[in-house]
Design a protein around this motif. Sequence first.
Motif, PDB file in Angstrom:
ATOM      1  N   UNK A  55      -6.382   4.237   1.300  1.00  0.00           N
ATOM      2  CA  UNK A  55      -5.757   3.840   2.548  1.00  0.00           C
ATOM      3  C   UNK A  55      -6.433   4.612   3.815  1.00  0.00           C
ATOM      4  N   UNK A  56      -6.143   5.818   3.480  1.00  0.00           N
ATOM      5  CA  UNK A  56      -6.672   7.080   4.451  1.00  0.00           C
ATOM      6  C   UNK A  56      -8.188   6.879   4.783  1.00  0.00           C
ATOM      7  N   UNK A  57      -8.892   6.934   3.982  1.00  0.00           N
ATOM      8  CA  UNK A  57     -10.394   6.537   4.041  1.00  0.00           C
ATOM      9  C   UNK A  57     -10.722   5.186   4.744  1.00  0.00           C
ATOM     10  N   UNK A  58      -9.838   4.151   4.332  1.00  0.00           N
ATOM     11  CA  UNK A  58     -10.234   2.732   5.219  1.00  0.00           C
ATOM     12  C   UNK A  58      -9.839   2.993   6.585  1.00  0.00           C
ATOM     13  N   UNK A  59      -8.723   3.676   7.021  1.00  0.00           N
ATOM     14  CA  UNK A  59      -8.505   4.104   8.265  1.00  0.00           C
ATOM     15  C   UNK A  59      -9.575   4.896   9.052  1.00  0.00           C
ATOM     16  N   UNK A  60      -9.976   5.776   8.267  1.00  0.00           N
ATOM     17  CA  UNK A  60     -11.114   6.706   8.792  1.00  0.00           C
ATOM     18  C   UNK A  60     -12.422   5.919   9.024  1.00  0.00           C
ATOM     19  N   UNK A  61     -12.680   4.759   8.226  1.00  0.00           N
ATOM     20  CA  UNK A  61     -13.561   3.983   8.508  1.00  0.00           C
ATOM     21  C   UNK A  61     -13.450   3.085   9.848  1.00  0.00           C
ATOM     22  N   UNK A  62     -12.124   2.667  10.273  1.00  0.00           N
ATOM     23  CA  UNK A  62     -12.048   1.863  11.409  1.00  0.00           C
ATOM     24  C   UNK A  62     -11.900   2.824  12.497  1.00  0.00           C
ATOM     25  N   UNK A  63     -11.537   4.281  12.298  1.00  0.00           N
ATOM     26  CA  UNK A  63     -11.778   5.078  13.492  1.00  0.00           C
ATOM     27  C   UNK A  63     -13.173   5.440  13.754  1.00  0.00           C
ATOM     28  N   UNK A  64     -14.293   5.691  12.608  1.00  0.00           N
ATOM     29  CA  UNK A  64     -15.511   6.038  12.777  1.00  0.00           C
ATOM     30  C   UNK A  64     -16.404   5.042  13.738  1.00  0.00           C
ATOM     31  N   UNK A  65     -15.878   3.726  13.718  1.00  0.00           N
ATOM     32  CA  UNK A  65     -16.489   2.671  14.344  1.00  0.00           C
ATOM     33  C   UNK A  65     -15.895   2.443  15.638  1.00  0.00           C
ATOM     34  N   UNK A  66     -14.658   3.337  16.226  1.00  0.00           N
ATOM     35  CA  UNK A  66     -14.171   3.409  17.387  1.00  0.00           C
ATOM     36  C   UNK A  66     -12.957   2.432  17.577  1.00  0.00           C
ATOM     37  N   UNK A  67     -12.292   2.081  16.225  1.00  0.00           N
ATOM     38  CA  UNK A  67     -10.957   1.250  16.260  1.00  0.00           C
ATOM     39  C   UNK A  67      -9.941   2.186  16.015  1.00  0.00           C
ATOM     40  N   UNK A  68      -9.278   2.732  17.114  1.00  0.00           N
ATOM     41  CA  UNK A  68      -8.239   3.547  17.098  1.00  0.00           C
ATOM     42  C   UNK A  68      -6.735   3.229  17.733  1.00  0.00           C
ATOM     43  N   UNK A  69      -6.849   2.109  18.509  1.00  0.00           N
ATOM     44  CA  UNK A  69      -5.892   1.597  19.358  1.00  0.00           C
ATOM     45  C   UNK A  69      -5.143   0.426  18.643  1.00  0.00           C
ATOM     46  N   UNK A  70      -3.717   0.419  18.455  1.00  0.00           N
ATOM     47  CA  UNK A  70      -2.936  -0.657  17.625  1.00  0.00           C
ATOM     48  C   UNK A  70      -2.196  -0.049  16.583  1.00  0.00           C
ATOM     49  N   UNK A  71      -1.742  -0.837  15.544  1.00  0.00           N
ATOM     50  CA  UNK A  71      -0.845  -0.666  14.507  1.00  0.00           C
ATOM     51  C   UNK A  71      -1.122  -1.403  13.371  1.00  0.00           C
ATOM     52  N   UNK A  72      -0.563  -0.738  12.213  1.00  0.00           N
ATOM     53  CA  UNK A  72      -0.861  -1.542  10.872  1.00  0.00           C
ATOM     54  C   UNK A  72       0.629  -1.749  10.481  1.00  0.00           C
ATOM     55  N   UNK A  73       0.620  -3.081   9.612  1.00  0.00           N
ATOM     56  CA  UNK A  73       1.785  -3.541   8.830  1.00  0.00           C
ATOM     57  C   UNK A  73       1.430  -3.087   7.520  1.00  0.00           C
ATOM     58  N   UNK A  74       2.277  -2.615   6.854  1.00  0.00           N
ATOM     59  CA  UNK A  74       2.034  -2.126   5.353  1.00  0.00           C
ATOM     60  C   UNK A  74       2.971  -2.660   4.445  1.00  0.00           C
ATOM     61  N   UNK A  75       2.776  -3.645   3.208  1.00  0.00           N
ATOM     62  CA  UNK A  75       3.184  -4.200   2.329  1.00  0.00           C
ATOM     63  C   UNK A  75       2.838  -4.236   0.904  1.00  0.00           C
ATOM     64  N   UNK A  76       3.596  -5.095   0.297  1.00  0.00           N
ATOM     65  CA  UNK A  76       3.048  -5.133  -1.049  1.00  0.00           C
ATOM     66  C   UNK A  76       3.858  -4.507  -1.999  1.00  0.00           C
ATOM     67  N   UNK A  77       3.360  -4.497  -3.359  1.00  0.00           N
ATOM     68  CA  UNK A  77       4.043  -3.648  -4.379  1.00  0.00           C
ATOM     69  C   UNK A  77       3.963  -2.074  -3.857  1.00  0.00           C
ATOM     70  N   UNK A  78       3.042  -1.599  -3.104  1.00  0.00           N
ATOM     71  CA  UNK A  78       3.024  -0.393  -2.892  1.00  0.00           C
ATOM     72  C   UNK A  78       4.260   0.209  -1.990  1.00  0.00           C
ATOM     73  N   UNK A  79       4.810  -0.600  -1.189  1.00  0.00           N
ATOM     74  CA  UNK A  79       6.324  -0.091  -0.795  1.00  0.00           C
ATOM     75  C   UNK A  79       7.302  -0.664  -1.476  1.00  0.00           C
ATOM     76  N   UNK A  80       7.347  -1.000  -2.581  1.00  0.00           N
ATOM     77  CA  UNK A  80       8.303  -1.344  -3.659  1.00  0.00           C
ATOM     78  C   UNK A  80       8.397  -0.494  -4.597  1.00  0.00           C
ATOM     79  N   UNK A  81       9.591  -0.436  -5.264  1.00  0.00           N
ATOM     80  CA  UNK A  81       9.716   0.360  -6.322  1.00  0.00           C
ATOM     81  C   UNK A  81       9.169  -0.287  -7.634  1.00  0.00           C
TER      82      UNK A  81
END
Length: 196
Positions: A55-81
């Motif tokens: 996830x952090x590497x994916x975000x870095x890819x967005x930043x590397x192409x200049x996409x740093x403004x906005x927000x992200x919603x996170x979901x799925x089994x990752x935020x569940x127990x």
Amino acid sequence: MINVPIPDWTTEGVLPPVDANSPTSPARSPYEVSLVDLVQRYGTSQERIRILDGFLRYRQGLHDVGLTQGFQWLDGSYVEHVEAIERRPPNDIDVVSFIEFPEGMDERTIRDRFSDAIGLSRSSRMLIKRAFMVDAFMVPLSSISAGELVELSTYWYSVWSHRRDRAWKGFLQVSLSPAHEARQCLDALAGQEDGS
């Protein structure tokens, strides 16, 4: 953005959709949290750390192409127990990036310039999922009408506010701005997990 603590999982192993003590208060899903809090809360196993790394590497890819403004919603089994609910580790993290693109870009320019980074096509989404363990979706904040924004936000909120068994649940929101301390925190957790 005012960050809040990540709520504890309910007895059903999900984030609460609202504050049970004040169900009509603004303290509700999506919970605006810091990226560091996300790493500290969910970096509890090798599988979870590997997904956070992706996830952090994916975000870095967005930043590397200049996409740093906005927000992200996170979901799925990752935020569940999911380890308790389904007796398995999470496979990936589901992410909708609400992105403010640079001034003057239309949808075609966005598709031509950023498709691979944000996963606009099915094939680029599959590549992102394989490379980063991120199931990526996108809402372009600066190139759609207010009506389309409401429609897309309502769609994602309604999809993510329930499990497939129809149980209500909450999800998280993080800023798209770079947060280098999250990488440092994750690297420290990975070192502890490795026994370093």
